[in-house]
Design a protein around this motif. Structure first.
Motif: not given
Length: 137
Positions: A47-53, A94-99, A104-108
């Motif tokens: 699941r992408k939602e998990i893999i991202q984390w 590098d590509i400044n991906d919005k997701e 990252i902003n949520h984690l920070k």
């Protein structure tokens, strides 16, 4: 392009378990549907939602100074998975991906608001740099 997260080499130690706990708790506050996952260790899903984390955890652990083999052993994954995860996060950055930026902003924000930016040193010693301060700029 540089990461929005800075890392400082210090004598304080952040364990992989600590980092796992921080990332998983931030993941829970980001998406309540992911509350069933108590740790990133041994996760077997695509699941992408998990893999991202999971990929973000690998990137942060590597930047903090853990070896790719050590991260892989902790997660019960091959070190090649860790290498791939780090490359994926670097590419998103590098590509400044919005997701990616949203996560990252949520984690920070989670680290700043819920974990804290000070150690809460009760002895009033001069050196009170937080362990998790290495995650945020």
């Amino acid at each position: 392009m540089r990461s929005s997260i800075t890392f400082i080499k210090e004598t304080e130690n952040l364990t992989l378990e600590d980092l796992d706990s921080i990332v998983v708790t931030a993941m829970h506050t980001y998406d309540m549907n992911l509350k069933q996952y108590k740790s990133l260790k041994g996760i077997k899903t695509r699941r992408k939602e998990i893999i991202q984390w999971l990929q973000l955890f690998c990137f942060l652990a590597w930047k903090y100074g853990f070896s790719k083999i050590g991260i892989g052993r902790y997660l019960i994954k091959h070190h090649a998975t860790v290498i791939h995860s780090i490359k994926v996060i670097e590419n998103y950055r590098d590509i400044n991906d919005k997701e990616y930026q949203k996560i990252i902003n949520h984690l920070k924000n989670y680290v700043k608001n819920y974990v804290g930016i000070t150690t809460g040193n009760t002895d009033r010693q001069a050196y009170t740099k937080s362990i998790v301060a290495t995650l945020c700029s």
